[in-house]
Motif scaffolding. Structure first.
Motif, PDB file in Angstrom:
ATOM      1  N   ALA A  93       0.751  -1.139   0.111  1.00  0.00           N
ATOM      2  CA  ALA A  93       0.270  -0.035  -0.156  1.00  0.00           C
ATOM      3  C   ALA A  93       1.009   1.229   0.135  1.00  0.00           C
ATOM      4  CB  ALA A  93      -0.985  -0.060   1.247  1.00  0.00           C
ATOM      5  N   SER A  94       0.367   2.281  -0.722  1.00  0.00           N
ATOM      6  CA  SER A  94       1.024   3.597  -0.976  1.00  0.00           C
ATOM      7  C   SER A  94      -0.130   4.591  -0.460  1.00  0.00           C
ATOM      8  CB  SER A  94       1.865   3.892  -1.920  1.00  0.00           C
ATOM      9  OG  SER A  94       1.057   3.813  -3.024  1.00  0.00           O
ATOM     10  N   GLY A  95       0.197   5.671   0.005  1.00  0.00           N
ATOM     11  CA  GLY A  95      -0.679   6.719   0.405  1.00  0.00           C
ATOM     12  C   GLY A  95      -0.281   7.788   1.304  1.00  0.00           C
ATOM     13  N   SER A  96      -1.331   8.494   1.729  1.00  0.00           N
ATOM     14  CA  SER A  96      -1.113   9.298   2.768  1.00  0.00           C
ATOM     15  C   SER A  96      -0.826   8.865   4.247  1.00  0.00           C
ATOM     16  CB  SER A  96      -2.424  10.072   3.092  1.00  0.00           C
ATOM     17  OG  SER A  96      -2.264  11.133   4.164  1.00  0.00           O
ATOM     18  N   GLY A  97       0.441   9.236   4.856  1.00  0.00           N
ATOM     19  CA  GLY A  97       0.829   8.896   6.205  1.00  0.00           C
ATOM     20  C   GLY A  97      -0.026   9.209   7.083  1.00  0.00           C
ATOM     21  N   ARG A  98      -0.777  10.251   6.939  1.00  0.00           N
ATOM     22  CA  ARG A  98      -1.887  10.883   8.047  1.00  0.00           C
ATOM     23  C   ARG A  98      -2.654  10.035   8.288  1.00  0.00           C
ATOM     24  NH1 ARG A  98      -6.254  14.259   7.970  1.00  0.00           N
ATOM     25  NH2 ARG A  98      -6.041  14.395   5.612  1.00  0.00           N
ATOM     26  N   THR A  99      -3.356   9.266   7.090  1.00  0.00           N
ATOM     27  CA  THR A  99      -4.508   8.574   7.443  1.00  0.00           C
ATOM     28  C   THR A  99      -4.269   6.842   7.618  1.00  0.00           C
ATOM     29  OG1 THR A  99      -4.523   8.362   4.768  1.00  0.00           O
ATOM     30  CG2 THR A  99      -6.091   9.952   6.250  1.00  0.00           C
ATOM     31  N   PHE A 100      -2.874   6.506   7.345  1.00  0.00           N
ATOM     32  CA  PHE A 100      -2.657   5.086   7.263  1.00  0.00           C
ATOM     33  C   PHE A 100      -2.753   4.244   8.471  1.00  0.00           C
ATOM     34  CE2 PHE A 100      -0.068   1.478   5.807  1.00  0.00           C
ATOM     35  CZ  PHE A 100      -0.561   1.465   4.429  1.00  0.00           C
ATOM     36  N   SER A 101      -2.392   5.239   9.746  1.00  0.00           N
ATOM     37  CA  SER A 101      -2.600   4.378  10.917  1.00  0.00           C
ATOM     38  C   SER A 101      -3.822   3.980  11.414  1.00  0.00           C
ATOM     39  CB  SER A 101      -1.808   5.379  11.969  1.00  0.00           C
ATOM     40  OG  SER A 101      -2.260   6.311  12.103  1.00  0.00           O
ATOM     41  N   SER A 102      -4.693   4.801  10.937  1.00  0.00           N
ATOM     42  CA  SER A 102      -6.250   4.671  11.458  1.00  0.00           C
ATOM     43  C   SER A 102      -7.122   3.805  10.451  1.00  0.00           C
ATOM     44  CB  SER A 102      -6.977   6.026  11.474  1.00  0.00           C
ATOM     45  OG  SER A 102      -6.991   6.679  10.378  1.00  0.00           O
ATOM     46  N   SER A 103      -6.351   3.472   9.308  1.00  0.00           N
ATOM     47  CA  SER A 103      -7.106   2.548   8.269  1.00  0.00           C
ATOM     48  C   SER A 103      -7.135   1.077   8.633  1.00  0.00           C
ATOM     49  CB  SER A 103      -6.495   2.708   6.946  1.00  0.00           C
ATOM     50  OG  SER A 103      -5.074   2.395   6.934  1.00  0.00           O
ATOM     51  N   ILE A 104      -7.982   0.556   7.775  1.00  0.00           N
ATOM     52  CA  ILE A 104      -8.195  -1.062   7.913  1.00  0.00           C
ATOM     53  C   ILE A 104      -7.786  -1.593   6.546  1.00  0.00           C
ATOM     54  CG2 ILE A 104      -9.989  -2.806   8.188  1.00  0.00           C
ATOM     55  CD1 ILE A 104     -11.458  -0.651  10.013  1.00  0.00           C
ATOM     56  N   MET A 105      -6.917  -2.764   6.432  1.00  0.00           N
ATOM     57  CA  MET A 105      -6.790  -3.210   5.216  1.00  0.00           C
ATOM     58  C   MET A 105      -7.496  -4.608   5.149  1.00  0.00           C
ATOM     59  SD  MET A 105      -4.526  -1.187   3.501  1.00  0.00           S
ATOM     60  CE  MET A 105      -3.903  -2.400   2.394  1.00  0.00           C
ATOM     61  N   GLY A 106      -7.799  -5.099   4.035  1.00  0.00           N
ATOM     62  CA  GLY A 106      -8.643  -6.235   4.027  1.00  0.00           C
ATOM     63  C   GLY A 106      -8.345  -7.000   2.817  1.00  0.00           C
ATOM     64  N   TRP A 107      -8.797  -8.145   2.824  1.00  0.00           N
ATOM     65  CA  TRP A 107      -8.947  -9.037   1.519  1.00  0.00           C
ATOM     66  C   TRP A 107     -10.256  -9.517   1.291  1.00  0.00           C
ATOM     67  CZ3 TRP A 107      -4.751  -9.880  -1.529  1.00  0.00           C
ATOM     68  CH2 TRP A 107      -3.458  -9.446  -1.121  1.00  0.00           C
ATOM     69  N   PHE A 108     -10.818  -9.356   0.043  1.00  0.00           N
ATOM     70  CA  PHE A 108     -12.150  -9.827  -0.306  1.00  0.00           C
ATOM     71  C   PHE A 108     -11.651 -10.937  -1.591  1.00  0.00           C
ATOM     72  CE2 PHE A 108     -15.580  -7.152   1.348  1.00  0.00           C
ATOM     73  CZ  PHE A 108     -14.738  -6.295   2.116  1.00  0.00           C
ATOM     74  N   ARG A 109     -12.382 -11.891  -2.010  1.00  0.00           N
ATOM     75  CA  ARG A 109     -12.637 -12.688  -3.031  1.00  0.00           C
ATOM     76  C   ARG A 109     -14.108 -12.335  -3.787  1.00  0.00           C
ATOM     77  NH1 ARG A 109     -12.108 -18.527  -0.014  1.00  0.00           N
ATOM     78  NH2 ARG A 109     -14.229 -18.456   0.881  1.00  0.00           N
ATOM     79  N   GLN A 110     -13.799 -12.830  -5.043  1.00  0.00           N
ATOM     80  CA  GLN A 110     -14.973 -12.707  -5.882  1.00  0.00           C
ATOM     81  C   GLN A 110     -15.022 -13.800  -6.878  1.00  0.00           C
ATOM     82  OE1 GLN A 110     -15.040  -9.159  -8.292  1.00  0.00           O
ATOM     83  NE2 GLN A 110     -17.231  -9.246  -8.467  1.00  0.00           N
ATOM     84  N   TYR A 111     -16.246 -14.590  -6.752  1.00  0.00           N
ATOM     85  CA  TYR A 111     -16.381 -15.674  -7.862  1.00  0.00           C
ATOM     86  C   TYR A 111     -16.953 -15.023  -9.028  1.00  0.00           C
ATOM     87  CZ  TYR A 111     -15.770 -18.464  -3.517  1.00  0.00           C
ATOM     88  OH  TYR A 111     -15.204 -18.957  -2.433  1.00  0.00           O
ATOM     89  N   ALA A 112     -16.998 -15.646 -10.199  1.00  0.00           N
ATOM     90  CA  ALA A 112     -17.394 -15.324 -11.419  1.00  0.00           C
ATOM     91  C   ALA A 112     -19.050 -15.028 -11.216  1.00  0.00           C
ATOM     92  CB  ALA A 112     -17.380 -16.286 -12.385  1.00  0.00           C
ATOM     93  N   GLY A 113     -19.568 -13.737 -11.249  1.00  0.00           N
ATOM     94  CA  GLY A 113     -20.847 -13.396 -11.428  1.00  0.00           C
ATOM     95  C   GLY A 113     -21.476 -13.434 -10.214  1.00  0.00           C
TER      96      GLY A 113
END
Length: 124
Positions: A23-43
């Protein structure tokens, strides 16, 4: 904000893979953010897999992968990982990493930023 996912591929049932998302981006918001994973099946809609609070490291894992998948982060590398063990054919999907600036949601529509997907195929 940019998210770069990698690590997908073909694996046999029972095997393991580790996905990474830089991830890259604003350090000001990074510490309070949430990172996650999703998955997607066709359709289908994107399905919540796991998430981690960047500041505290608290993790959340979806019921369908609990006990098999683990999410972690390396703050120094701005990277979140999804360790996937005991993979099953039904885990085959496109996996996306995402970032949420507000609060944890299990709905993909609430997440603010998305990386490109990485294909995971579990097959013998």
């Amino acid at each position: 904000v940019q998210l770069q996912a990698s690590g997908g591929g073909l694996v046999q049932p029972g095997g393991s893979l580790r996905l990474s998302c830089v991830a890259s981006g604003s350090g000001r918001t990074f510490s309070s953010s949430i990172m996650g994973w999703f998955r997607q099946y066709a359709g289908k809609e994107r399905e919540f897999v796991a998430a981690i609070r960047w500041g505290t490291g608290r993790t959340y894992v979806g019921d369908s992968v609990k006990g098999r998948f683990t999410i972690s982060r390396d703050s120094a590398k701005n990277t979140v990982y999804l360790q996937m063990n005991s993979l099953k054919p039904e885990d085959s999907a496109v996996y996306y990493c995402a970032k949420e600036l507000k609060d944890l949601s299990f709905r993909s529509a609430d997440w603010d930023y998305w990386g490109q997907g990485t294909q995971v195929t579990v097959s013998s």
